[in-house]
Design an enzyme around this catalytic site. Structure first.
Site, PDB file in Angstrom:
ATOM      1  N   ARG A   1      64.063  36.495  64.059  1.00  0.00           N
ATOM      2  CA  ARG A   1      64.472  36.404  65.468  1.00  0.00           C
ATOM      3  C   ARG A   1      63.774  37.403  66.374  1.00  0.00           C
ATOM      4  NH1 ARG A   1      69.195  40.071  66.114  1.00  0.00           N
ATOM      5  NH2 ARG A   1      69.903  40.634  64.016  1.00  0.00           N
TER       6      ARG A   1
ATOM      7  N   ASN B   1      24.707  61.339  72.076  1.00  0.00           N
ATOM      8  CA  ASN B   1      25.868  61.787  72.831  1.00  0.00           C
ATOM      9  C   ASN B   1      26.684  60.616  73.357  1.00  0.00           C
ATOM     10  OD1 ASN B   1      27.513  63.789  73.923  1.00  0.00           O
ATOM     11  ND2 ASN B   1      25.747  64.977  74.619  1.00  0.00           N
TER      12      ASN B   1
ATOM     13  N   TYR C   1      22.253  72.103  79.576  1.00  0.00           N
ATOM     14  CA  TYR C   1      22.612  72.028  78.157  1.00  0.00           C
ATOM     15  C   TYR C   1      21.810  70.934  77.455  1.00  0.00           C
ATOM     16  CZ  TYR C   1      25.502  70.962  74.039  1.00  0.00           C
ATOM     17  OH  TYR C   1      25.948  70.714  72.764  1.00  0.00           O
TER      18      TYR C   1
END
Length: 547
Positions: free
Chosen positions: A277, A191, A52
């Site tokens: 508190r 990427n 790819y």
């Protein structure tokens, strides 16, 4: 001394140090890993192994084969088509952070870029010649790194020595030639998750500093509002299991030790309001989130976040074309940190409201001069309330935004980079809210009716405020004082209290003294101002000196 990317991945603190201006170096072993990964890509190309973004198109074009003669063009075109950011440019620290996170990823040795490409990014970082990177336009990654990578090939723009230059002109000034990208390099440059990891490192540094400030400012408000120290009792707090809560309780006890004001009101109330508190519980919870976020970020920096990943040997190269570039875990962590800081800021605004409200404060209305002609901090509280509301809107989780891109190929998006960007914005807003509380608490000391000394620690911070701004008497725009107080918080640290120590790297991570010094300019590790002589016309006690 430079931060060195060696056999070990960089941690978040080192990324933040380079973002602050520390130089970056690649060790011999890191350089060897990068070179070895390039050899794998060359074998993939030579053997025609489908990969790819190497010999196919990208996104929904992943099944379109790209011939060897077109692979240079593919790499260049990826940068051109992916450089689609919009909006104002990122700041210098943000840009440097993204760049160093990218180099860290390449140094794992599974990206397949040439060593020359990594060296080009390092050279730009160390010359402080920073690409112009638009802030918006990312659904996860891609666009920010595309604008950075443009400069490597002589395109885009940079900021260098105060000037905006074309990428090619900037390279020429540095004695460098534009790179001609080879197979896979265009995809590798855009990427992975360096955008979110770099920005997340800055968010951690700034959030840690802000929490340190918020503890001590809360102590000032607590003292002015005459809280009951039993809220910070160590035995009581130990009944709830939380490292952050335990730490904040210790910090509050230290900050308020030897307070004459609080000694004078012991036992006057059964229970304080929650904004007083629950300081250890809420601030402590935020510190626990901070520690968890640091763990996620360090894991992300230690991970390989390319698609595809190259592995194996030159004789048997392997390609993993999966989803490691998707930053789901860091997106969720950034959303969590953003919510935690938004909650911290919201409670700071509640304390501020109590300081200015005469119905509960025991102080002059709105901390103003009497007589009705002065508004004091009345409208400053409006500003804080507005920022709290803005944070509430920003705290909606980016990781749930979803969306569909690339012709249904990318049909799930986790918006990691936007999650980091809005976390940074929330931290900035929170700093402004705490700055207003700081000014109001200092003003409350000046108007305090109890003639008793402040705690030494809160008195030291009150001194620092009064060295920067005088008591407010509606005699100048309060916005100017608010800016000064915000810069104190953004650029420095309060008088030191017990160190959290729960998200900083350990001694094995070997962050240099120089890196710590560089990071100080970004995170305020070094104190700003001095804690010296008492300002004139004040005796250091709680008595009013407004006249």
């Amino acid at each position: 001394m430079a931060v060195i990317r060696s056999d070990r991945p960089l941690n978040w603190f080192q990324v933040a140090a380079v973002a602050a201006g520390e130089p970056l170096e690649l060790s011999a072993s890191a350089r060897a890993r990068i070179a070895a990964s390039r050899e794998l890509v060359e074998q993939i190309v030579a053997r025609g192994i489908r990969a790819y973004g190497v010999n196919t198109g990208v996104g929904a074009l992943c099944d379109v084969i790209v011939s060897p003669s077109e692979q240079h063009t593919l790499s260049r075109n990826i940068l051109m088509s992916h450089a689609v950011g919009v909006g104002v440019p990122l700041g210098a620290a943000e840009t440097r952070a993204i760049m160093v996170a990218a180099v860290n990823n390449y140094a794992h040795g599974h990206s397949g870029i040439r060593l020359e490409v990594a060296d080009r990014l390092v050279a730009l970082i160390n010359a402080d010649c920073l690409p112009e990177v638009p802030t918006f336009g990312s659904v996860g990654y891609l666009s920010h790194m595309a604008h950075i990578a443009l400069v490597c090939i002589g395109e885009g723009h940079v900021r260098y020595r105060g000037e905006r230059l074309k990428g090619r002109d900037a390279l020429q000034m540095l004695g460098l030639e534009p790179l001609v990208l080879e197979a896979k390099e265009g995809l590798s440059l855009v990427n992975g998750t360096p955008c979110v990891t770099g920005l997340a490192a800055l968010a951690l540094a700034r959030a840690e500093r802000l929490l340190d400030w918020t503890d001590i400012v809360a102590a000032m408000s607590f003292e002015n509002l005459r809280g009951q120290l039993a809220a910070f009792d160590a035995e009581s707090l130990a009944l709830r299991i939380s490292p952050g809560l335990k730490l904040v309780g210790e910090r509050m006890r230290t900050a308020l030790a030897d307070s004459g004001i609080l000694a004078a009101v012991v036992g006057q109330r059964t229970q304080d309001p929650l904004s007083l508190r629950t300081i250890p519980h809420v601030h402590g919870a935020a510190r626990d989130v901070l520690a968890a976020t640091a763990d996620v970020l360090n894991r992300e920096l230690a991970s390989i976040t390319d698609n595809p990943i190259v592995a194996g040997t030159p004789e048997a190269p392997r390609v993993y074309s999966q989803a490691h570039a998707v930053g789901a875990s860091i997106a969720l962590a950034m959303d969590s940190l953003a919510t935690a800081i938004a909650q911290i800021a919201a409670m700071a605004e509640r304390r501020l409201d109590r300081l200015v409200n005469p119905l509960v404060s025991g102080l002059p209305a709105f901390l103003a001069e009497p007589g009705g002609t002065c508004s004091g901090f009345m409208i400053a509280q409006y500003t804080a309330a507005s920022l709290v509301a803005q944070n509430r809107r920003l705290a909606m989780p980016a990781s749930l935004d979803g969306g569909i891109t690339s012709g249904l190929q990318e049909d799930h998006l986790c918006h990691a980079t936007p999650a980091a960007l809005k976390a940074l914005e929330i931290i900035d807003n929170a700093g402004r809210i705490v700055a207003i509380e700081l000014l109001a608490a200092a003003q409350a000391y000046d108007l305090q009716s109890i003639d008793a000394p402040r705690a030494p620690h809160t008195n030291a911070l009150w001194q620092r405020v009064r060295l920067a701004v005088p008591t407010y008497r509606d005699d100048r725009p309060l916005a100017d004082d608010m800016t000064i107080a915000f810069r104190m918080i953004a650029d420095g640290m309060p008088p030191p209290l017990p160190n959290p120590g729960n998200i900083r790297p350990g001694p094995d991570d070997s962050v240099s003294d120089a890196a710590l010094a560089a990071l100080a300019s970004l995170t305020g590790i070094a104190a700003v101002g001095k804690l010296g002589a008492e300002p004139a016309a004040n005796d250091g006690r709680g008595a009013a000196h407004a006249g």
